[in-house]
Design an enzyme around this catalytic site. Structure first.
Site, short mmCIF file in Angstrom:
data_model
loop_
_atom_site.label_atom_id
_atom_site.label_comp_id
_atom_site.label_asym_id
_atom_site.label_seq_id
_atom_site.Cartn_x
_atom_site.Cartn_y
_atom_site.Cartn_z
N GLU A 71 12.60 92.63 -16.84
CA GLU A 71 12.56 91.31 -17.46
C GLU A 71 12.80 90.30 -16.33
O GLU A 71 13.94 90.08 -15.91
CB GLU A 71 13.62 91.17 -18.55
CG GLU A 71 13.43 92.11 -19.73
CD GLU A 71 12.23 91.76 -20.59
OE1 GLU A 71 11.59 90.71 -20.34
OE2 GLU A 71 11.92 92.54 -21.51
N CYS A 109 15.56 82.44 -18.76
CA CYS A 109 14.22 82.93 -18.41
C CYS A 109 13.17 82.35 -19.34
O CYS A 109 11.99 82.29 -18.99
CB CYS A 109 14.18 84.45 -18.41
SG CYS A 109 14.79 85.20 -19.92
#
Length: 516
Positions: free
Chosen positions: A268, A302
């Site tokens: 990720e 993110c």
């Protein structure tokens, strides 16, 4: 609150000491002698506590204990493993206020976001408990008579978790909750920028382990240290799956190391998330999502909104509305719920932020709102900045790069929504995306195979945040992995196809004859 007094109570509640050991196997803490890590709060610049980092010897001892624990844990029925996770969720409910406050104080995100992060931990535990009774395979029709064929899923072994500072507890729980119910054990290397949160989490799960004979200590191992610990995990053949969250640069290094030994990676990584605003958008409805997406967690998610791609017919209106909204932002201590924006994680992040602004201006960007460093009373840590907005072209080098700070880019598009989609997709990253439109055709095009190339695509909600029930992750340089909901559990298990012959003959596949 009296922050100093309240934080001290929080630390005591969570078992965080003035100086802490940096490695644990369950409730057994190693007397670590690695380099000392001091954790300073970006909220007020004060030293919270220190950690003696783990050494390679501590890592090795942890791995051996994890291997031992896996041998018994994999034989515990999945619903019983789910019961352990349920109890962990209950402990998190008891400690939600304390852990949420520590997340806020050590990382710098707002108290509401800190509490929300712990709630995500609770939610993934609830999800995993139900999932522990649904680790299902499929029964398949065999081409051979009197044969039964099916597939099933087995535990992998040790799952290595490398997490980032911006979600210092939730990302660990997304992985561990699913890994545990799948029959795996975990070893966690948290960010050295927020090490105390991991110590608190280890103490919480230890309460559950100590109360359950079926749960060996080694199901939860913690090793706090620098990038060298991450390299040990990545290169260790005894760790079949490495889940890493962080920068694209870090992810590439992890992926290369794991791939070299033919292991599995769950990555990720970076996001460069865009929101497309079409002429039909309800600006009054979407404005809060746009602003929070850009400045929430001080732009250190993110999934933070990095780019707004706005139709030229409404560009000036959107620009003026945003400029006015940014002028009303309250910036200050993340523990004060009246503030919208807290500090960046540290002074290195502050420097990166202003370097990015300078680079954008050098490329020709126009600063609509140019933030500055805040100084004086309440800003002693040197980590408080004003968010910025720049009018840019998508092709700028800095716009193609993820800046982990509250820097929002405004990009103009003309023509139909296909042009906006092309701009959105024209970056190396592919995590989260959104379109603001009341036009059904625009919505469906955005969600179609010619639309957003991101792992997450939303309509009339922002890019920031995600629900536990959906698989979380992205494409391209974001890494391609999936965590949390849907069928993300499958990556934590090894798939096996089984065929049983219950007849009296042994026919070969594809009708092959082999007589002798």
């Amino acid at each position: 609150m009296n922050e100093t007094t309240e934080i001290q109570k929080v630390l005591e509640t969570l078992g965080v000491k003035e100086v802490n050991n940096g490695a644990a196997v369950g409730a057994h803490w190693f007397a670590t002698r690695g380099e000392k890590i001091d954790s300073y709060s970006p909220v007020d610049g004060k030293l919270i506590a220190s950690v003696n980092a783990a050494t390679e010897a501590d890592y090795e001892a942890s791995i051996l204990k994890a291997q031992e624990a896996f041998k018994s844990w994999r034989n515990v029925p999945a619903p019983k493993r789910g019961e352990i996770v349920r109890q962990f969720g209950e402990e998190l409910r008891k400690q939600k206020d304390a852990l949420g406050a520590l997340v806020s104080y050590e990382m710098g995100k707002s108290l509401q976001e800190g509490l929300g992060e712990v709630q995500e931990m609770i939610d993934i535990c609830d999800f995993a408990v139900g999932l522990s009774r649904q680790l299902n395979g499929s029964t398949l029709h065999s081409e051979r008579p009197k044969h039964r064929m099916y597939d099933q899923y087995h535990p992998l072994g040790i799952v290595g978790i490398i997490s980032a500072f911006n979600f210092p507890v939730a990302v660990w729980s997304w992985n561990t909750a699913l890994a545990w119910i799948a029959g795996n054990v975990c070893i966690w290397k948290p960010s050295e920028k927020a090490p105390l949160c991991s110590i608190a989490c280890q103490n919480i799960i230890n309460k559950v382990i100590e109360n359950n004979e079926d749960a060996p200590d080694g199901i939860s191992c913690l090793v706090i240290g620098d990038a060298e610990i991450g390299k040990l995990i990545s290169n260790d053949k005894r760790v079949p799956l490495v889940s890493a969250t962080g920068s694209t640069r870090m992810g590439k290094a992890v992926n290369q190391a794991v791939a070299a030994r033919l292991g599995k990676s769950l990555l990720e990584l970076g996001g460069n998330n865009a929101v497309i605003i079409t002429p039909s958008a309800d600006l009054k409805m979407v404005l809060p999502a746009l602003v929070f997406g850009a400045v929430g967690t001080t732009g250190q998610r993110c999934t933070s909104t990095r780019r707004l791609i706005v139709h030229d017919s409404i560009f000036d209106e959107v620009k003026n509305v945003l400029k006015n909204a940014y002028g009303q932002l309250k910036i200050g201590s993340s523990l004060d719920e009246s503030n919208h924006v807290g500090p960046l994680i540290d002074k290195d992040a502050v420097k990166m932020y202003f370097d990015a602004i300078a680079a954008v201006k050098a490329e020709g960007g126009e600063m609509l709102v140019e933030g500055k460093l805040l100084e004086g009373e309440g800003y002693e840590s040197g980590c408080y900045v004003e968010p910025s907005i720049a009018i840019v072209e998508n092709s700028y080098k800095m716009v193609q790069h993820e800046t982990f700070a509250p820097l929002l880019y405004l990009i103009k598009y003309s023509g139909d929504v296909a042009n906006a989609i092309d701009i959105q997709n024209d970056v190396p990253q592919g995590l989260s995306s959104a379109i603001m439109t009341m036009n059904m055709r625009e919505q469906e095009e955005f969600l179609s195979q010619v639309g957003s190339d991101c792992g997450i695509a939303n309509v009339n909600i922002g890019t920031s945040g995600a629900e536990i029930g959906g698989a979380f992750g992205g494409e391209k340089e974001t890494g391609g992995g999936r965590e949390s909901g849907s069928d993300a559990w499958k990556i934590y298990m090894r798939r096996q196809t089984n065929t049983i012959n219950w007849g009296t003959d042994l026919p070969l596949a594809q009708g092959i004859k082999f007589d002798f």
